[in-house]
Design an enzyme around this catalytic site. Structure first.
Site, PDB file in Angstrom:
ATOM      1  CE  LYS A 146    -107.608 -48.276  15.042  1.00 31.62           C
ATOM      2  NZ  LYS A 146    -106.799 -47.107  14.804  1.00 31.62           N
ATOM      3  CD  GLU A 190    -103.362 -55.276  14.693  1.00 27.32           C
ATOM      4  OE1 GLU A 190    -103.605 -55.164  13.476  1.00 27.32           O
ATOM      5  OE2 GLU A 190    -102.869 -54.353  15.362  1.00 27.32           O
ATOM      6  CG  ASN A 194    -103.420 -48.640  24.067  1.00 26.94           C
ATOM      7  OD1 ASN A 194    -102.275 -49.104  24.135  1.00 26.94           O
ATOM      8  ND2 ASN A 194    -104.479 -49.356  24.298  1.00 26.94           N
ATOM      9  CD  GLU A 241    -100.538 -43.569  14.792  1.00 28.58           C
ATOM     10  OE1 GLU A 241    -100.522 -42.517  15.440  1.00 28.58           O
ATOM     11  OE2 GLU A 241    -101.303 -44.522  15.058  1.00 28.58           O
ATOM     12  CD  GLU A 259    -104.440 -45.027  13.739  1.00 25.50           C
ATOM     13  OE1 GLU A 259    -105.591 -45.008  13.287  1.00 25.50           O
ATOM     14  OE2 GLU A 259    -104.117 -44.470  14.797  1.00 25.50           O
ATOM     15  CG  ASN A 276    -103.499 -41.009  12.810  1.00 27.79           C
ATOM     16  OD1 ASN A 276    -104.498 -41.731  12.830  1.00 27.79           O
ATOM     17  ND2 ASN A 276    -102.579 -41.058  13.744  1.00 27.79           N
ATOM     18  CG  PHE A 308    -102.422 -40.127  35.435  1.00 29.60           C
ATOM     19  CD1 PHE A 308    -101.569 -39.116  35.026  1.00 29.60           C
ATOM     20  CD2 PHE A 308    -101.868 -41.257  36.020  1.00 29.60           C
ATOM     21  CE1 PHE A 308    -100.203 -39.219  35.196  1.00 29.60           C
ATOM     22  CE2 PHE A 308    -100.497 -41.373  36.191  1.00 29.60           C
ATOM     23  CZ  PHE A 308     -99.666 -40.351  35.780  1.00 29.60           C
TER      24      PHE A 308
END
Ligand code: ADP
Ligand code: ADP
Ligand code: MG
Length: 673
Positions: free
Chosen positions: A116, A200, A235, A275, A288, A290, A348
């Site tokens: 990244k 960031e 996320n 993305e 990023e 992929n 979950f």
């Protein structure tokens, strides 16, 4: 073209890749671990090679084993799918050395984009908008705080090697930064073997929108529009769609051209995804790239008509892209739901076990042009093991408009029947009904904001309750009719008479009259306290006892309701509603009302193991007093650590497990006084 392709993956994506290869007439080789001997991808492939033990580290992640399998089977190319070795530059290098083609981009692109920090620097150089922040590695807490102060709060601390939503923390204050820095670093070290983190700006209320690119080895690169993936939990994407309800043509074009510029700058070839995070003013920032096929690629395939896997294979074989930018048109709307083996009613938590029943909706195009696609790697009787990703299937629908695609998804989810393990279908079905989702007012905080207290089955509206009661009465009616048929008593005499029933639903008793013979629609009347009809509806269906899903109409409106027989009734689920419905004769109802209600055992004094898993750590001792929220122990399952917290203040009386124990679901880990 390649004479044979090996697929270095498992599950749905291995099956997906196989399909395109088969369509192109290319023979396929599957690889499998001990846990996957009977898996669908093995069955579908032309050949299969066993590559080792169940843990991925002994099979799917071992470069040498994959290469040996390819050599042994005579495969000329390898498709890596996603996850596992798909973004591993060493793997791409090793294949090259062995003279086998990698169906993916070049090594340099994987290396630059896999990191990244490096990719962000690279993107900035290629004039792509990047998230404001410091592009360097953060050395210590002091520097972390200094950098965060400069950027301005909130900030995001991220692992440079991160993926799958791991190794990132949001910080709103200096204290958060110190803590987040430590947490990100240790998570990065343990998950990725690389503890570099950077900081960031945290974009507030953002949307996740990404661009699919496709490039060949001859300098041609195009984009296939965007996907919006803002519905995320921790996320991790849960629901995706194409196009995005948020983008205007101008933003789409400028995101598309930046994505293409970035791909060209790394000499990209194959399919890839850039993305972006997009703020409320449609400012967009690179997150990023992929360098692989993405989980959610089917939504792009359905709106563009391009088979991305086929293009990847052609490009890897040296062919030129057959599409130009102007050939790419976005038609209609597609939505994807990720069906996970996780229990939505228990926060979950991952769920494992046998798919006792697995009955997905039928794939294909209906008479209105609405499409259902189900990308899966399992079948009835199959296992969801603790070793791999908990994704069971990806259900995708396509329609002319967003509303049509969503309605079709709602119906498809209602008819997707899975038993034997916990799964998130009730949750997904509930999202489909939410106004905010239907309005397209999305941010990555959607799930947290819409479900602040977690998920519990929706309470039906009065109208929905009446319809469920009417359907339950019809199920019972059909059951009775069938018994008469079986005993031949009424055979051939098309009798039709009114039956009186009491339907107990959500703590209420509804008095019902049901009318109609076998094989014809029933008229169901609901009575008020005085015994007069307060509502009447016509219920029609071809359902027959034993069928898992009731398809039919209530006053002409179509419904799919899942039916699980229970004593004296049915467990019904539909559109995020999930409840038991009992059907009694009037006399039975009178008697049932006299039955004592069984008290549930008091579970509050015990800490149960929420899923089959491994005890990683126990943080308390017998006799210790704990406060609400305090960490009691950590249980690991499906690559995830689950922290169990004290639900109330108390004193630990007894601990029944030790670190390293493998526990079954509901095993009592500790007891309170
Ligand atoms: P997508 O954007 O396609 O959803 P994700 O980042 O969520 O991509 O990851 C896709 C798949 O790859 C998931 O199955 C995830 O578990 C796996 N994955 C992602 N990053 C890694 C990694 N660094 N190591 C191993 N598996 C990973
Ligand atoms: P991964 O490699 O794990 O997929 P990403 O950098 O793609 O990591 O981020 C995953 C998700 O985290 C994004 O989709 C977004 O929801 C959130 N996220 C990442 N960076 C930021 C940021 N700077 N501001 C706000 N949200 C972010
Ligand atoms: Mg990402």
């Amino acid at each position: 073209m390649f004479k044979k392709i090996l697929i270095a993956n498992r599950g749905e994506i291995a099956c997906r890749v196989l399909k395109s290869a088969r369509k192109m007439g290319i023979p396929t080789v599957a690889v499998y671990s001990d846990a996957d001997r009977d898996a669908m991808h093995v069955e579908l492939a032309d050949e299969a090679v066993h590559i080792g033990g169940a843990p991925a580290s002994e099979s799917y992640l071992v470069i040498e084993k994959i290469i040996n399998a390819a050599k042994a089977a005579g495969a000329e190319a390898v498709h890596p799918g996603y996850g596992f070795l798909s973004e591993n530059a060493q793997f791409a290098k090793a294949l090259k050395k062995a003279g086998i083609a990698f169906i993916g981009p070049n090594v340099k692109a994987i290396e630059v984009m896999g990191d990244k920090i490096e990719s962000k620097k690279f993107a900035a150089k290629a004039k792509v908008n990047t998230v404001p922040g410091n592009p360097g590695v953060i050395k210590d807490e002091k520097q972390a705080i200094k950098v965060a102060d400069e950027i301005g709060y909130p900030v995001m601390i991220k692992a440079s090697a991160g993926g799958g939503g791991k190794g990132m923390r949001i910080a709103h204050t200096r204290d958060d930064v110190a803590e987040g820095f430590r947490a990100s670093m240790s998570e990065a070290a343990s998950s990725f073997g690389d503890d570099r983190v950077f900081i960031e700006k945290f974009i507030v209320d953002p949307r996740h929108i990404e661009i699919q690119v496709l490039a060949d080895a001859h300098g041609k690169c195009i984009h296939l529009g965007e996907r919006e993936c803002s519905i995320q939990r921790r996320n991790q994407k849960v629901i995706e769609e194409a196009p995005s309800p948020f983008l205007d043509e101008k933003t789409r074009q400028s995101m598309g051209s930046q994505a293409v510029a970035l791909a060209k700058a790394v000499d990209y070839q194959s399919a890839g995804t850039v993305e972006f995070i997009v703020d409320k003013d449609r400012n967009f920032y690179f997150l990023e790239m992929n360098t692989r096929l993405q989980v959610e690629h089917p939504v792009t395939e359905l709106v563009t008509g391009v088979d991305l896997v086929e293009e990847m294979i052609r490009v890897a074989a040296g062919e030129k892209l057959s599409y130009g930018q102007s050939d790419i048109q976005l038609n209609g709307w597609a939505v994807e739901s990720r069906i996970y083996a996780e229990d939505p009613y228990r926060n979950f938590l991952p769920s494992t076990g046998r798919l006792v029943r697995y009955q997905p909706p039928e794939e294909g195009v209906d008479e209105n042009g609405l499409v259902i696609r189900n990308d899966t790697g399992v079948s009835e009787g199959g296992d969801i093991s603790i070793y791999y990703d908990p994704m069971i299937a990806k259900l995708i629908t396509h329609g002319p408009t967003r509303a049509a695609a969503i309605d079709h998804m709602a119906k498809a989810l209602d008819s997707f029947y899975i038993d034997g393990i916990g799964h998130n279908i009730p949750f997904l079905a509930d999202v489909m009904k939410r106004k905010r989702w239907r309005d397209g007012k999305l941010t990555t905080g959607f799930i947290e904001e819409e479900y602040p207290d977690g998920f519990s089955p929706r309470t039906p509206s009065d109208e929905e309750r009446d319809a469920m009661a009417a359907i339950a009465a019809c199920l019972d009616h059909l059951g009775n009719e069938r018994r008469r048929e079986i005993t031949q008593q009424m055979k051939g005499q098309n009798v039709s008479f009114v039956e009186a029933r009491v339907v107990r639903i959500g703590g209420q008793d509804l008095h019902i009259r049901i009318d109609g013979g076998l094989g014809e629609p029933s008229t169901v009347r609901l009575l008020n306290d005085k015994g007069d009809t307060r509502a009447s509806m016509v219920v029609a269906s071809d359902w027959w006892p034993g069928m898992a899903v009731w398809f039919g109409t209530v006053d002409g409106s179509e419904k799919a309701v899942q039916v699980r027989p229970i004593s004296n009734g049915y467990d019904l689920s539909h559109g995020g509603i999930h409840l038991p419905v009992y059907v009694y004769t009037e006399r039975e109802a009178e008697l049932a009302a006299l039955m004592p209600v069984k008290a549930l055992p008091d579970r509050s004094k015990f800490v149960h193991c929420p899923m089959p898993g491994l005890v990683v750590r126990i943080d308390v001792k017998e006799g210790q007093a704990v406060k609400t929220g305090e960490t009691l122990c950590i249980v690991e399952a499906m690559k995830m650590e689950n922290v169990l917290h004290a639900e109330k203040d108390g004193v630990v009386a007894k601990i029944n497990a030790t670190e390293g124990d493998s526990l079954a679901v509901d095993a009592v880990i500790m007891e309170f006084e």
